[in-house]
Design a protein around this motif. Structure first.
Motif, PDB file in Angstrom:
ATOM      1  N   VAL A  95       0.875  -1.171   0.000  1.00  0.00           N
ATOM      2  CA  VAL A  95       0.000   0.000   0.000  1.00  0.00           C
ATOM      3  C   VAL A  95       0.910   1.218   0.000  1.00  0.00           C
ATOM      4  O   VAL A  95       1.939   1.236   0.685  1.00  0.00           O
ATOM      5  CB  VAL A  95      -0.915   0.018   1.241  1.00  0.00           C
ATOM      6  N   GLY A  96       0.566   2.245  -0.758  1.00  0.00           N
ATOM      7  CA  GLY A  96       1.461   3.391  -0.771  1.00  0.00           C
ATOM      8  C   GLY A  96       0.853   4.638  -1.370  1.00  0.00           C
ATOM      9  O   GLY A  96      -0.245   4.619  -1.928  1.00  0.00           O
ATOM     10  N   TYR A  97       1.609   5.714  -1.263  1.00  0.00           N
ATOM     11  CA  TYR A  97       1.212   6.988  -1.861  1.00  0.00           C
ATOM     12  C   TYR A  97       1.364   6.878  -3.383  1.00  0.00           C
ATOM     13  O   TYR A  97       2.385   6.398  -3.874  1.00  0.00           O
ATOM     14  CB  TYR A  97       2.101   8.117  -1.361  1.00  0.00           C
ATOM     15  N   PRO A  98       0.388   7.323  -4.138  1.00  0.00           N
ATOM     16  CA  PRO A  98       0.521   7.262  -5.601  1.00  0.00           C
ATOM     17  C   PRO A  98       1.520   8.294  -6.098  1.00  0.00           C
ATOM     18  O   PRO A  98       1.824   9.283  -5.408  1.00  0.00           O
ATOM     19  CB  PRO A  98      -0.893   7.577  -6.088  1.00  0.00           C
ATOM     20  N   GLU A  99       2.031   8.078  -7.287  1.00  0.00           N
ATOM     21  CA  GLU A  99       2.977   9.028  -7.870  1.00  0.00           C
ATOM     22  C   GLU A  99       2.305  10.384  -8.087  1.00  0.00           C
ATOM     23  O   GLU A  99       1.149  10.475  -8.465  1.00  0.00           O
ATOM     24  CB  GLU A  99       3.510   8.494  -9.201  1.00  0.00           C
ATOM     25  N   GLY A 100       3.083  11.429  -7.815  1.00  0.00           N
ATOM     26  CA  GLY A 100       2.556  12.769  -7.911  1.00  0.00           C
ATOM     27  C   GLY A 100       1.972  13.267  -6.605  1.00  0.00           C
ATOM     28  O   GLY A 100       1.575  14.427  -6.502  1.00  0.00           O
ATOM     29  N   VAL A 109       4.952   6.496   3.188  1.00  0.00           N
ATOM     30  CA  VAL A 109       4.950   6.523   1.725  1.00  0.00           C
ATOM     31  C   VAL A 109       4.676   5.148   1.130  1.00  0.00           C
ATOM     32  O   VAL A 109       4.004   5.021   0.105  1.00  0.00           O
ATOM     33  CB  VAL A 109       6.294   7.085   1.214  1.00  0.00           C
ATOM     34  N   LEU A 110       5.165   4.100   1.788  1.00  0.00           N
ATOM     35  CA  LEU A 110       4.942   2.736   1.290  1.00  0.00           C
ATOM     36  C   LEU A 110       4.907   1.783   2.475  1.00  0.00           C
ATOM     37  O   LEU A 110       5.725   1.895   3.393  1.00  0.00           O
ATOM     38  CB  LEU A 110       6.063   2.324   0.326  1.00  0.00           C
ATOM     39  N   SER A 111       3.953   0.857   2.459  1.00  0.00           N
ATOM     40  CA  SER A 111       3.873  -0.195   3.472  1.00  0.00           C
ATOM     41  C   SER A 111       3.889  -1.539   2.760  1.00  0.00           C
ATOM     42  O   SER A 111       3.071  -1.775   1.859  1.00  0.00           O
ATOM     43  CB  SER A 111       2.596  -0.064   4.309  1.00  0.00           C
ATOM     44  N   GLU A 371     -15.387  15.811   5.190  1.00  0.00           N
ATOM     45  CA  GLU A 371     -15.894  15.953   3.828  1.00  0.00           C
ATOM     46  C   GLU A 371     -14.804  16.363   2.848  1.00  0.00           C
ATOM     47  O   GLU A 371     -14.815  15.939   1.683  1.00  0.00           O
ATOM     48  CB  GLU A 371     -17.020  16.996   3.818  1.00  0.00           C
ATOM     49  N   HIS A 372     -13.861  17.172   3.313  1.00  0.00           N
ATOM     50  CA  HIS A 372     -12.826  17.690   2.422  1.00  0.00           C
ATOM     51  C   HIS A 372     -11.481  16.974   2.612  1.00  0.00           C
ATOM     52  O   HIS A 372     -10.497  17.352   1.980  1.00  0.00           O
ATOM     53  CB  HIS A 372     -12.655  19.192   2.653  1.00  0.00           C
ATOM     54  N   ASP A 373     -11.460  15.976   3.490  1.00  0.00           N
ATOM     55  CA  ASP A 373     -10.239  15.224   3.745  1.00  0.00           C
ATOM     56  C   ASP A 373     -10.154  14.026   2.807  1.00  0.00           C
ATOM     57  O   ASP A 373     -11.142  13.654   2.154  1.00  0.00           O
ATOM     58  CB  ASP A 373     -10.204  14.730   5.196  1.00  0.00           C
ATOM     59  N   ARG A 374      -8.988  13.414   2.755  1.00  0.00           N
ATOM     60  CA  ARG A 374      -8.858  12.194   1.954  1.00  0.00           C
ATOM     61  C   ARG A 374      -7.783  11.283   2.527  1.00  0.00           C
ATOM     62  O   ARG A 374      -6.792  11.738   3.113  1.00  0.00           O
ATOM     63  CB  ARG A 374      -8.544  12.510   0.491  1.00  0.00           C
ATOM     64  N   VAL A 375      -8.005  10.003   2.361  1.00  0.00           N
ATOM     65  CA  VAL A 375      -7.001   8.999   2.721  1.00  0.00           C
ATOM     66  C   VAL A 375      -5.968   8.981   1.603  1.00  0.00           C
ATOM     67  O   VAL A 375      -6.323   8.865   0.426  1.00  0.00           O
ATOM     68  CB  VAL A 375      -7.648   7.616   2.902  1.00  0.00           C
ATOM     69  N   VAL A 376      -4.679   9.094   1.960  1.00  0.00           N
ATOM     70  CA  VAL A 376      -3.655   9.258   0.926  1.00  0.00           C
ATOM     71  C   VAL A 376      -3.199   7.923   0.322  1.00  0.00           C
ATOM     72  O   VAL A 376      -3.134   7.792  -0.898  1.00  0.00           O
ATOM     73  CB  VAL A 376      -2.451  10.045   1.478  1.00  0.00           C
ATOM     74  N   PRO A 377      -2.845   6.892   1.130  1.00  0.00           N
ATOM     75  CA  PRO A 377      -2.330   5.653   0.521  1.00  0.00           C
ATOM     76  C   PRO A 377      -3.408   4.914  -0.273  1.00  0.00           C
ATOM     77  O   PRO A 377      -4.606   5.005   0.029  1.00  0.00           O
ATOM     78  CB  PRO A 377      -1.888   4.827   1.736  1.00  0.00           C
TER      79      PRO A 377
END
Length: 427
Positions: A95-100, A109-111, A371-377
């Motif tokens: 699981v990880g942060y997408p590119e960009g 950043v990566l699990s 409402e305006h938040d987001r999960v990153v990975p």
């Protein structure tokens, strides 16, 4: 030399596996986490790049006959471990942060989750790709901001390792550069290319005029003529005389670039070449580009500083064991502390879209996502296989653009300072 990636590692990964197989701990379920304890040189954000390359490399991570023979020749590990490597491909989850995406100190950043035997082998491969590509993309994003919409050309292939040059061109394009001089980057990743002539071509001919005439005859009047082999003023005069006022661009690679740009623009306009662009190159970095913002420059060519991360050639990321059989584990060294437990992150935003905070939490902790938040990975690999639709470079470029718009304006400053948004760790 093998075509796979399994031997792109350090010996101690294999010796740890050897010992873990011997004492029975190799099959314990573990999570390793990739993060940076800090940002280089007081920078305010980092850019995630290299995830696509990592997934490609993971697909070629296998111990075939050649790899096993090479390992056997070292005598570093037992025959039992060699047999394990031959029959146990990676079957875990990533699981990880997408590119960009942007990252900050402590961002997960990566699990990588699987057995210890699976995960420990990936440390060097993961870090070598992410540390390089994130460093290049982070520097390139600062240059893109400094250029303020003007064209940027990556031209650093001759200043780094031949494979690093291709990866750097990819990372630079992801971060907003418009083109590269590297043809392999075009073949592998579809990065737009550009390039016309070097000083050698001018010196090859009996006169600058003959060289320019030959280039225009081959490439058309829309080409870029390099005008600083001898005298810049005479070079511009000759270039317009040969190509006419429709000449595409002149490039200047030396001297006081700000002064040269002003003089070149004034001279081109006086010769009627009002649409001819001015391209500057020569030891540029984000600070030099920012210093030229008020000058009549249409494009910048960046080489050495780009492929070396503009003073930060590595992102400083580490790959640490944070969970064993569901139990958080952590290194407690005062200078190299890590936080235990498999984690995720929520990026909080104002209703206006401005990012305010990175909240890092263990997976077993409940976190409100507004409402305006987001999960990153995002899920990248399950049961050893890639999942979902991988981001294209164009999608990653757009993601980064949107992320840079979302951070507070202070976060785009080139001066040293605190991260653009704070990271909060839930205990």
């Amino acid at each position: 030399m093998t075509s796979g990636t399994a031997l792109m590692t350090d010996q101690y990964e294999l010796t740890m596996l050897d010992a873990a197989l011997a004492d029975g701990t190799a099959h314990r379920r573990c999570t390793f986490e990739v993060f940076a304890r800090s940002l280089p040189h007081g920078r305010r954000y980092g850019v995630v790049a290299g995830v696509g390359r990592l997934l490609d490399a993971l697909g070629r991570f296998a111990f075939g006959a050649e790899e096993l023979d090479a390992l056997r020749a070292t005598g570093a590990i037992s025959e039992r471990t060699l047999e394990h490597l031959a029959s146990s491909p990676f079957a875990g989850e990533i699981v990880g942060y997408p590119e960009g995406e942007l990252y900050f100190p402590g961002s997960p950043v990566l699990s990588v989750t699987g057995t210890f035997a699976e995960c420990v082998l990936l440390e060097t491969l993961v870090l070598s790709i992410l540390n390089h590509d994130c460093a290049i993309a982070s520097a390139a994003a600062r240059m893109t901001t400094a250029a303020n919409g003007r064209r940027l050309i990556e031209m650093g292939s001759r200043r780094t390792h031949e494979e690093a040059a291709v990866a750097a061109a990819r990372a630079a394009y992801l971060a907003g550069f418009d083109a590269t001089s590297n043809l392999e980057a075009a073949a592998r990743y579809g990065v737009p290319t550009t390039g016309t002539s070097a000083h050698a071509f001018t010196l090859l001919h009996d006169s600058e005029e003959e060289a320019f005439a030959a280039q225009v005859a081959a490439l058309g009047v829309g080409t870029t003529l390099l005008v600083d082999t001898y005298d810049i003023t005479r070079g511009i005069e000759t270039a317009v005389r040969v190509a006419g006022p429709g000449l595409g661009a002149v490039r200047i690679d030396s001297g006081d670039l700000g002064v040269m740009a002003q003089r070149a623009r004034a001279q081109l306009d006086s010769l009627g070449a009002t649409s001819t662009r001015v391209v500057l190159s020569g030891d540029l970095d984000e600070h030099a580009i920012a210093g030229l913002r008020a000058e009549p420059v249409d494009a910048y060519g960046v080489g050495t500083s780009l492929v070396t991360g503009s003073g930060a050639p590595t992102a400083g990321m580490v790959y640490k064991l944070v969970e064993v059989e569901g139990r958080p584990v952590a290194k407690r060294s005062s200078s190299k502390e890590s936080r235990g437990g498999a984690k995720s992150a929520v990026r909080r935003h104002k209703p206006t879209g401005t990012a305010t905070e990175e909240v890092v939490h263990r997976l077993d902790q409940a976190v409100d996502v507004g409402e305006h938040d987001r999960v990153v990975p995002v899920d990248l690999v399950k049961s050893g296989e890639p999942v979902g639709v991988r981001s294209t470079l164009e999608q990653a470029r757009e993601r980064l653009r949107a992320n840079l718009v979302a951070i507070p304006w202070e976060g785009l400053k080139l001066s040293r300072g605190e991260p653009a948004i704070p990271t909060t760790f839930l205990d």
